[in-house]
Design a protein around this motif. Structure first.
Motif, mmCIF file in Angstrom:
data_model
loop_
_atom_site.group_PDB
_atom_site.id
_atom_site.type_symbol
_atom_site.label_atom_id
_atom_site.label_comp_id
_atom_site.label_asym_id
_atom_site.label_seq_id
_atom_site.Cartn_x
_atom_site.Cartn_y
_atom_site.Cartn_z
ATOM 1 N N THR A 100 0.867 -1.188 0.000
ATOM 2 C CA THR A 100 0.000 0.000 0.000
ATOM 3 C C THR A 100 0.900 1.234 0.000
ATOM 4 O O THR A 100 1.391 1.637 1.063
ATOM 5 C CB THR A 100 -0.917 0.002 1.233
ATOM 6 N N PRO A 101 1.159 1.832 -1.164
ATOM 7 C CA PRO A 101 2.124 2.934 -1.252
ATOM 8 C C PRO A 101 1.818 4.117 -0.348
ATOM 9 O O PRO A 101 2.720 4.873 -0.006
ATOM 10 C CB PRO A 101 2.041 3.339 -2.733
ATOM 11 N N SER A 102 0.568 4.306 0.050
ATOM 12 C CA SER A 102 0.265 5.443 0.916
ATOM 13 C C SER A 102 0.914 5.308 2.287
ATOM 14 O O SER A 102 1.107 6.292 2.984
ATOM 15 C CB SER A 102 -1.253 5.588 1.073
ATOM 16 N N CYS A 103 1.234 4.087 2.686
ATOM 17 C CA CYS A 103 1.943 3.847 3.952
ATOM 18 C C CYS A 103 3.191 3.044 3.659
ATOM 19 O O CYS A 103 3.102 1.883 3.240
ATOM 20 C CB CYS A 103 1.047 3.115 4.946
ATOM 21 N N ARG A 104 4.351 3.628 3.846
ATOM 22 C CA ARG A 104 5.599 2.960 3.550
ATOM 23 C C ARG A 104 5.998 2.025 4.691
ATOM 24 O O ARG A 104 5.827 2.338 5.863
ATOM 25 C CB ARG A 104 6.702 3.985 3.331
ATOM 26 N N ALA A 105 6.561 0.882 4.312
ATOM 27 C CA ALA A 105 6.981 -0.092 5.324
ATOM 28 C C ALA A 105 8.103 0.445 6.189
ATOM 29 O O ALA A 105 8.289 0.002 7.316
ATOM 30 C CB ALA A 105 7.413 -1.391 4.639
ATOM 31 N N MET A 106 8.864 1.424 5.676
ATOM 32 C CA MET A 106 9.999 1.945 6.431
ATOM 33 C C MET A 106 9.575 2.680 7.701
ATOM 34 O O MET A 106 10.404 2.961 8.562
ATOM 35 C CB MET A 106 10.826 2.883 5.560
ATOM 36 N N GLU A 107 8.267 2.960 7.846
ATOM 37 C CA GLU A 107 7.797 3.608 9.063
ATOM 38 C C GLU A 107 7.624 2.623 10.210
ATOM 39 O O GLU A 107 7.468 3.030 11.359
ATOM 40 C CB GLU A 107 6.464 4.320 8.787
ATOM 41 N N LEU A 108 7.644 1.320 9.920
ATOM 42 C CA LEU A 108 7.493 0.318 10.960
ATOM 43 C C LEU A 108 8.790 0.164 11.745
ATOM 44 O O LEU A 108 9.883 0.231 11.179
ATOM 45 C CB LEU A 108 7.083 -1.024 10.354
ATOM 46 N N GLU A 109 8.669 -0.052 13.046
ATOM 47 C CA GLU A 109 9.844 -0.144 13.903
ATOM 48 C C GLU A 109 10.726 -1.331 13.524
ATOM 49 O O GLU A 109 11.950 -1.243 13.578
ATOM 50 C CB GLU A 109 9.412 -0.266 15.372
ATOM 51 N N TYR A 110 10.117 -2.455 13.134
ATOM 52 C CA TYR A 110 10.922 -3.616 12.753
ATOM 53 C C TYR A 110 11.803 -3.284 11.562
ATOM 54 O O TYR A 110 12.977 -3.657 11.514
ATOM 55 C CB TYR A 110 10.018 -4.811 12.426
ATOM 56 N N VAL A 111 11.242 -2.593 10.589
ATOM 57 C CA VAL A 111 12.003 -2.249 9.385
ATOM 58 C C VAL A 111 13.139 -1.299 9.736
ATOM 59 O O VAL A 111 14.260 -1.426 9.230
ATOM 60 C CB VAL A 111 11.073 -1.625 8.320
ATOM 61 N N LYS A 112 12.888 -0.340 10.613
ATOM 62 C CA LYS A 112 13.930 0.597 11.011
ATOM 63 C C LYS A 112 15.096 -0.115 11.694
ATOM 64 O O LYS A 112 16.253 0.283 11.541
ATOM 65 C CB LYS A 112 13.353 1.653 11.960
#
Length: 587
Positions: free
Chosen positions: A333-345
């Motif tokens: 869902t491009p409106s919400c980027r996965a990079m905002e998730l703590e696991y991804v960070k």
């Protein structure tokens, strides 16, 4: 809208365009229209989906040929032959809507889980192969390389109740309004029929769905839950189309009942959108209820809202990622980027970017390993690493999923090469990361600044004469200036070379030696001032933190450190004590 799959994969999922049409295999996770957009114009054999999804799709697009579809049901695995190598695909329940599945792909490209739209629960994840599930404090035996994840509510901090809990809220809301002659349920979306079935079973009444005004919804329910439908308009429970302008329609229905002095009808909207988007202004009490989302909330238009979600909450996404521990996460869902998730960070960034890294395979980039650092292969690898950092150098046909991978890689790395070993935490920022962590652009900026100061000092020497007398003294002064200029420029050239290969501490020591030697050679105070300017400017530059370093500290939620002033003074005093007294630049 779903995103295109990267170029290195032989299949597409939920995308129907001229680009995805070039893929050799096509998969459809479920029958929601945002995942079927363009399928009539760009459909291509084979399309893998469940039987129920195919049946629903043929209702929406009767012009499609049924022979385009290949069936795959929950728990079923299929081995597909492909020119790039065979791969296996397995379908798992997505807990989203009837017929919705997740696809697990296993092949030379790695292990990929595409969730489509999903509501990830423990029961849902436990149906995946056990080798992909971690235990408390331990990673899975086999890590997923990529998870294409539904991040619809990834930016919403609200905790969603379970589907079962939300169903109880709907039932309790109806029980609390026994005098409501009509109960309108805004459950016209595929996936909400479970609410209609539960209401029908609990109260022993069928639900009126107008097959003229809600023809498509009636067709879907006729296929999914035909036993709950009725055309009797006197039924207490009726389906209300929630879009568009539900608020105005609700006000109109309630106003008519008040004008006729009848009991007000009950309007229930089971959806998480109202909680996530905050479509209306709430009172303090109402807002507290939405934060808990554990009971129905009435808005100022008379609509009762229940937080019923078919998508995972942010907390559920974080929990699922900790359990799966994938190497990469890409939002569908491009409106919400996965990079905002703590696991991804914390976990998703380019560790070493070796030639065999799975990222190159996904981006369809071939790199061969070589032990020679100056070989053509290693040069190519360095160029590809640069292309990851610079999105503008990528080909024009790079898709959204590929760009998000590069964004995650750059953000996780802070645009700095990661350490081989764990970095020790020390007092100073540069000591913590080491000199090698600073970008090449910063080094070039330091060299450029130093060269500018060299030119400035040289011009100053050229403009200021050594003698003011006439005749032989003037000629003699010009010769001295020429000799001193030659010596001075030679010294500065040597220092400029030192900047490129030594760290800031060595450079500061070299600067003092240069000034000491220049003073011994008889340079004037003006020339010594120019030398000091170069030294001080370069020293100041060495203390400036780069943007990439500051971003790295922020990504770790650590403030950018500042040297303790008392320690700096102590270190300077120690250096002065070790240096020859003539290095003290007194006038």
């Amino acid at each position: 809208m779903p995103i295109e799959m990267p170029r290195g994969l032989p299949f597409s999922v939920d995308t129907w365009s001229s680009s995805s049409k070039r893929k050799r295999h096509h998969f459809l996770t479920h029958a929601h229209k945002d995942h079927c957009s363009g399928i009539a114009a760009h459909c291509c054999f084979p399309i893998y989906s469940t039987l129920l999804t195919k049946s629903l799709l043929l209702l929406y697009y009767p012009q499609l040929d049924e022979s385009l579809f290949v069936g795959i049901e929950v728990g079923e695995s299929i081995v597909l032959n492909d020119p790039d190598g065979s791969f296996t695909v397995t379908a798992f329940d997505a807990n989203h809507c009837p017929g919705a599945v997740m696809f697990l792909f296993e092949g030379k490209f790695g292990n990929i889980l595409h969730t489509g739209d999903c509501r990830l629960t423990l029961e849902c994840l436990q149906k995946l192969p056990q080798k992909y599930l971690g235990r408390k404090g331990r990673n899975p035996k086999c890590r997923l390389d990529y998870v294409f994840l539904d991040c619809t509510f990834g930016e919403v901090p609200l905790q969603f109740p379970s589907k079962h809990s939300a169903l109880r809220q709907v039932i309790n809301c109806i029980w609390r309004h026994p005098n409501a002659p009509v109960v309108y349920l805004t459950c016209d979306l595929l996936g909400q029929e479970e609410i209609l079935v539960k209401v029908s079973e609990t109260f022993g009444s069928k639900i009126f769905v107008d097959k003229v005004e809600n023809q498509e919804c009636h067709q879907v329910l006729s296929l999914v839950a035909p036993e709950i439908l009725t055309q009797d308009q006197s039924s207490r429970f009726q389906l209300l189309d929630g879009f568009p302008k539900l608020c105005k329609r609700a006000q109109q229905i309630i106003s008519e009942a008040q004008a006729e002095k009848r009991p007000e009808p009950l309007i229930v909207r089971p959806s998480a959108q109202w909680y996530a988007c905050q479509e209306t202004d709430l009172t303090v009490a109402e807002r507290r209820k939405t934060e808990r989302s554990d009971e129905a909330v009435k808005d100022q238009f008379g609509v009762w809202h229940v937080c019923y979600s078919m998508h995972s909450s942010r907390q559920e996404l974080e929990w699922a990622l900790e359990l799966l521990a994938p190497r990469w996460v890409i939002s569908t869902t491009p409106s919400c980027r996965a990079m905002e998730l703590e696991y991804v960070k914390k976990h998703c960034f380019v560790s070493q970017m070796e030639p065999d890294d799975a990222l190159w395979k996904l981006l369809d980039i071939s790199v061969d390993r070589s032990s020679n650092p100056n070989s053509a292969e290693e040069c190519q690898l360095r160029e590809l690493r640069s292309s990851v950092e610079d999105r503008h150098s990528l080909p024009q046909d790079v898709g959204d999923s590929e760009l998000e991978l590069l964004d995650i890689a750059n953000k996780g790395r802070g645009q700095l090469p990661p350490p081989v070993d764990k970095i020790p935490v020390t007092l100073f920022g540069r000591a913590r990361l080491g000199f090698d962590f600073f970008s090449l652009s910063e080094e070039k900026a330091v060299v450029s600044m130093t060269k500018d100061l060299i030119d400035l000092a040289t011009n100053e020497i050229e403009q200021k004469p050594a003698y003011s007398s006439k005749g032989d003294s003037e000629v003699h002064g010009e010769n001295i200036i020429d000799n001193q200029k030659e010596v001075h420029c030679k010294k500065l050239s040597e220092i400029n070379e030192e900047v490129d290969r030594k760290d800031s501490v060595e450079n500061n020591e070299e600067d003092r030696c240069m000034i000491f030697e220049a003073k011994s050679n008889g340079l004037t105070d003006a020339k010594l001032g120019a030398c000091r300017t170069i030294s001080e400017s370069r020293s100041e530059t060495s203390r400036v933190y780069s943007d990439s370093l500051r971003k790295l500290y922020r990504s770790m939620n650590v403030p950018v450190p500042e040297p303790v002033s008392s320690l700096v003074e102590l270190m300077q005093a120690y250096k002065r004590a070790k240096t020859h007294p003539s290095l003290c630049f007194s006038s």
